[in-house]
Design an enzyme around this catalytic site. Structure first.
Site, short mmCIF file in Angstrom:
data_model
loop_
_atom_site.label_atom_id
_atom_site.label_comp_id
_atom_site.label_asym_id
_atom_site.label_seq_id
_atom_site.Cartn_x
_atom_site.Cartn_y
_atom_site.Cartn_z
N GLU A 250 0.88 -1.18 0.00
CA GLU A 250 0.00 0.00 0.00
C GLU A 250 0.91 1.22 0.00
OE1 GLU A 250 -3.09 0.00 -0.39
OE2 GLU A 250 -3.85 -1.92 0.34
N CYS A 284 -2.43 8.70 2.07
CA CYS A 284 -2.08 8.19 0.74
C CYS A 284 -3.19 8.51 -0.24
CB CYS A 284 -1.81 6.69 0.79
SG CYS A 284 -3.08 5.76 1.62
P1 NDP Z 1 8.63 4.70 4.90
O1 NDP Z 1 8.16 4.00 3.69
O2 NDP Z 1 10.07 4.95 5.00
O3 NDP Z 1 8.23 3.88 6.21
C1 NDP Z 1 7.06 3.12 6.37
C2 NDP Z 1 7.33 2.00 7.35
O4 NDP Z 1 8.35 1.12 6.85
C3 NDP Z 1 7.88 2.48 8.70
O5 NDP Z 1 7.41 1.63 9.72
C4 NDP Z 1 9.37 2.33 8.49
O6 NDP Z 1 10.12 2.32 9.66
C5 NDP Z 1 9.44 1.02 7.76
N1 NDP Z 1 10.66 0.81 6.99
C6 NDP Z 1 11.55 1.73 6.54
N2 NDP Z 1 12.54 1.12 5.83
C7 NDP Z 1 12.25 -0.21 5.84
C8 NDP Z 1 12.89 -1.36 5.28
N3 NDP Z 1 13.99 -1.28 4.55
N4 NDP Z 1 12.34 -2.57 5.49
C9 NDP Z 1 11.20 -2.69 6.19
N5 NDP Z 1 10.56 -1.64 6.76
C10 NDP Z 1 11.07 -0.42 6.57
O7 NDP Z 1 7.80 6.00 5.01
P2 NDP Z 1 8.01 7.32 5.89
O8 NDP Z 1 7.23 7.16 7.13
O9 NDP Z 1 9.46 7.66 6.06
O10 NDP Z 1 7.33 8.39 4.94
C11 NDP Z 1 7.98 8.78 3.74
C12 NDP Z 1 6.97 9.07 2.66
O11 NDP Z 1 6.22 7.90 2.36
C13 NDP Z 1 5.89 10.08 3.01
O12 NDP Z 1 6.34 11.35 2.87
C14 NDP Z 1 4.80 9.71 2.06
O13 NDP Z 1 5.06 10.25 0.82
C15 NDP Z 1 4.90 8.21 2.00
N6 NDP Z 1 3.98 7.52 2.94
C16 NDP Z 1 2.87 6.94 2.44
C17 NDP Z 1 2.00 6.32 3.29
C18 NDP Z 1 0.77 5.66 2.79
O14 NDP Z 1 -0.23 5.64 3.49
N7 NDP Z 1 0.79 5.06 1.61
C19 NDP Z 1 2.19 6.28 4.73
C20 NDP Z 1 3.42 6.91 5.15
C21 NDP Z 1 4.26 7.50 4.27
P3 NDP Z 1 10.51 3.70 10.40
O15 NDP Z 1 9.96 4.85 9.62
O16 NDP Z 1 9.92 3.55 11.72
O17 NDP Z 1 12.00 3.79 10.41
#
Ligand code: NDP
Length: 508
Positions: A250, A284
C-alpha cells in the site's frame, strides 16, 4: 544479518542513536516515551512464537476466532478515548480525527466479524464436464505468520485494518509500527492481550526503525503487508523476492479530483478542501490535484480559496489540522510549492511562508499550475492542493491516467459522475464526495502502478491473507476416466468431437 543502526537525528525524534525510539508530544515537543529497539533476535523470537500459535489459532474455526475478535473490539471501544489521546499526542492530528480512527478500526472489526466465514469458508464450485463424478470446492487457508509494517499517518486504522484482515483469516501477526507512532501500535497489541488472554501472542509488536522491519522480514514470514513510501516499498518487495514471500504493498498516491462543468461547486469545494487538507494532507488518498473544467474554474477557485483560508491549524481544541510529524517531509512540501511558483503558478492561499520549519504547516492552494510541475506530478504529502485548468473532462481523465500512481480519486459531476469515474485507472473513486470509499469497510482498498498491489478491506482484504486451497473429490467410478491409464480407447477423441460440435452449433 547485521542491523544497520541509523546514526542521524531525524523526524523530530530526540536522542536517536538507533538503540532506542524516543517519541515526542507533537503539541509541546516534550518526550512522551522511550522504547528499546527490537533487533534480529527479538524478530526471530517473535516470529517463532507466532508460528507456534498460528496452528491452534486456525484450529479455533470461525466461531472461536470471532469470539476473541469481538472481545478485542469491545476492549478497543472501552479504551477509545485513551488511544485517541495517544494518537493525538504522537501523530499531532486533532482529537476528533483520532477518534475517527478508533471508529474506523471498530468498523473494520465488525466487517470481519460479519464476513470472515462467508468470504473464507468453504465454497462449492461446479464440477467439470470432463470429470462429472466429482465434488469440487475451495477453502481459504491462512498463510501462517504475517508481518505488518505500518505508517504513522493513520497509526491506528491503517495497520489496524490489515491486522484485522490477517487475524480474521486465521493468521498470527507481528506488527512493526512506525517509529513516530510506536505507542499506538503497542496499545493496539496490548488491548488484544487484555481481551484475549488465552491467545495473547497471536498478535505481537516489534518497535524500531527500518532495520527492525528488515529483521522482521528476514525472520521468515509467510506474508508481508507494507504501507509507506514507494521507495521503501520497492526495497521491501526486493527483500521479499529473495524468499518468494508474497507482499501486499500500500504505497503512495497523487490523487486527482475532477470538477466537471455540471458539478455542484459548493459541494465540490467543501469536500475537496477537506479531502486535500484534512489530516494535514498526509494521507495516501489525500486529494492532491484538482482538474477543473475551464467554464467553472474561476468560480471553483473563489469558493475553495474562501474555504481554505478558514481552516484552523495547530494543536488546540479548535484546530482542524494538526502537525506534520515526519519533519523531513517539510522541505519536500516547500520544494513542491517553490517549483510551482517558479513555473508561473500563484498561491491564492498560503505559499512558501506557510512552511516555517517547525511541525505545523498551514494550507496552500496553488492555481494556474502547469500539469508537469512537481506538485502536480509527485506526492506532496502535505496540506496543499494544486488546481489545474483543463479544457474538458477528457483532458482531466487523460492527465490522471498518465500519472505513475493509481490509488484514489474523486469526480464531481451531477450528470456524468459514474461514467467519468469508470474511465479512471485507479483503485478507488468517490463520486460527488471525497474519500468516502475509505469509510466503507466493505470496499476493497488498494491501487495499481506505483501505488502498489494487493488489497485490504472488504472481502478481497480478507482473502488477501489466505490462499485458496482447491479440492476435488471423487464421488464414484468415473464415466470418462481421464485420470487413469486404463481410460477407454477413443474417449478423449469422442469428447473433443462432441465439444467441437456443441461449440460450432452455437456459432452457426
Ligand atoms: P517509509 O516507507 O520509510 O516507512 C514506512 C514503514 O516502513 C515504517 O514503519 C518504516 O520504519 C518502515 N521501513 C523503513 N525502511 C524499511 C525497510 N527497509 N524494510 C522494512 N521496513 C522499513 O515512510 P516514511 O514514514 O518515512 O514516509 C515517507 C513518505 O512515504 C511520506 O512522505 C509519504 O510520501 C509516503 N507515505 C505513504 C503512506 C501511505 O499511506 N501510503 C504512509 C506513510 C508514508 P521507520 O519509519 O519507523 O523507520
Amino acid at each position: 544479518m547485521t542491523i544497520n543502526a541509523p546514526t542521524v537525528t531525524r523526524d523530530g525524534v530526540l536522542g536517536f542513536d538507533g538503540s532506542e525510539v524516543v517519541t515526542i508530544d507533537q503539541a509541546s515537543g516534550a518526550v512522551l516515551a522511550r522504547y528499546p529497539v527490537a533487533g534480529e533476535g527479538e524478530a526471530i523470537a517473535a516470529v517463532a512464537i507466532a508460528r507456534s500459535v498460528s496452528g491452534p489459532w486456525w484450529d479455533l474455526g470461525f466461531d472461536g476466532r470471532a469470539k476473541r475478535l469481538r472481545a478485542w473490539q469491545g476492549e478497543i471501544a472501552r479504551g477509545g478515548e485513551e488511544v485517541a489521546a495517544l494518537i493525538h499526542a504522537e501523530n499531532g492530528k486533532p482529537l476528533d480525527d483520532a477518534r475517527s480512527e478508533v471508529l474506523g478500526t471498530i468498523g473494520q472489526l465488525q466487517f470481519a466479524l460479519d464476513n470472515a466465514e462467508p468470504a473464507l469458508g468453504r465454497q462449492d464450485v461446479p464440477v467439470a464436464p470432463s470429470a462429472p463424478n466429482q465434488r469440487a470446492w475451495v477453502e481459504y487457508q491462512p498463510y501462517g505468520v504475517v508481518g505488518v509494517i505500518g505508517p504513522w499517518n493513520f497509526p491506528l486504522t491503517t495497520p489496524g485494518a490489515i491486522v484485522i484482515n490477517a487475524l480474521a483469516a486465521g493468521n498470527a501477526v507481528v506488527l512493526k509500527p512506525s517509529h513516530i507512532t510506536p505507542g499506538v501500535g503497542q496499545w493496539l497489541v496490548q488491548a488484544w492481550q487484555r481481551a484475549v488472554p488465552d491467545f495473547p501472542t497471536v498478535l505481537q509488536y516489534l518497535i524500531g526503525y527500518g532495520a527492525t522491519g528488515q529483521a522482521l522480514i528476514a525472520a521468515g514470514l509467510d506474508k508481508v503487508a507494507f504501507t509507506g513510501s514507494v521507495a521503501t516499498g520497492k526495497t521491501v518487495a526486493a527483500q521479499c523476492a529473495q524468499t518468494i514471500t508474497p507482499v501486499l504493498l500500500e504505497l503512495g498516491g497523487n490523487d486527482g479530483v475532477i470538477v466537471a462543468e455540471d458539478a455542484d461547486l459548493d459541494e465540490a469545494a467543501a469536500h475537496i478542501v477537506w479531502g486535500a487538507l484534512g489530516n494535514a494532507g498526509q494521507g495516501c488518498v489525500s486529494l492532491e490535484v484538482a482538474y477543473v473544467v475551464e467554464s467553472v474554474y474561476d468560480s471553483f477557485v473563489a469558493k475553495i480559496t474562501d474555504l481554505a483560508r478558514q481552516v484552523r491549524v495547530g494543536s488546540g481544541a479548535d484546530a482542524q489540522i494538526g502537525s506534520v510529524p515526519l519533519t523531513s517531509q517539510i522541505p519536500v512540501i516547500r520544494e513542491h510549492i517553490k517549483d510551482a511558483l517558479e513555473r508561473g503558478a500563484s498561491a491564492v492561499v498560503g505559499g512558501l511562508d506557510t512552511v516555517t520549519g517547525d511541525r505545523y504547516v498551514a494550507p496552500t492552494i496553488l492555481v494556474d499550475v502547469p500539469a508537469d510541475a512537481l506538485a502536480a506530478t509527485e506526492e506532496t504529502f502535505g496540506p496543499t492542493l494544486v488546481v489545474v485548468k483543463v479544457a474538458d473532462t477528457e483532458e482531466a481523465i487523460a492527465l490522471i491516467n498518465a500519472g505513475p500512481y493509481g490509488l484514489g480519486s474523486a469526480v464531481f459531476s451531477q450528470g456524468h459522475g459514474e461514467a467519468i469515474a469508470r474511465r479512471l485507472r485507479v483503485g478507488m473513486t468517490s463520486i460527488n464526495d471525497a474519500l468516502s470509499f475509505v469509510m466503507n469497510p466493505a470496499l476493497p482498498f488498494g491501487g495499481r502502478g506505483d501505488s502498489g498491489y494487493g488489497r485490504k478491506h472488504g472481502e478481497e482484504g480478507l482473502r488477501e491473507f489466505a490462499y485458496p486451497h482447491s479440492f476435488s473429490a471423487k464421488t464414484g467410478p468415473a464415466r470418462i476416466s481421464a485420470s487413469t491409464f486404463d481410460r477407454p480407447a477413443g474417449v478423449t477423441a469422442h469428447a473433443l468431437a462432441a465439444t467441437r460440435d456443441r461449440l460450432l452449433a452455437g456459432t452457426e
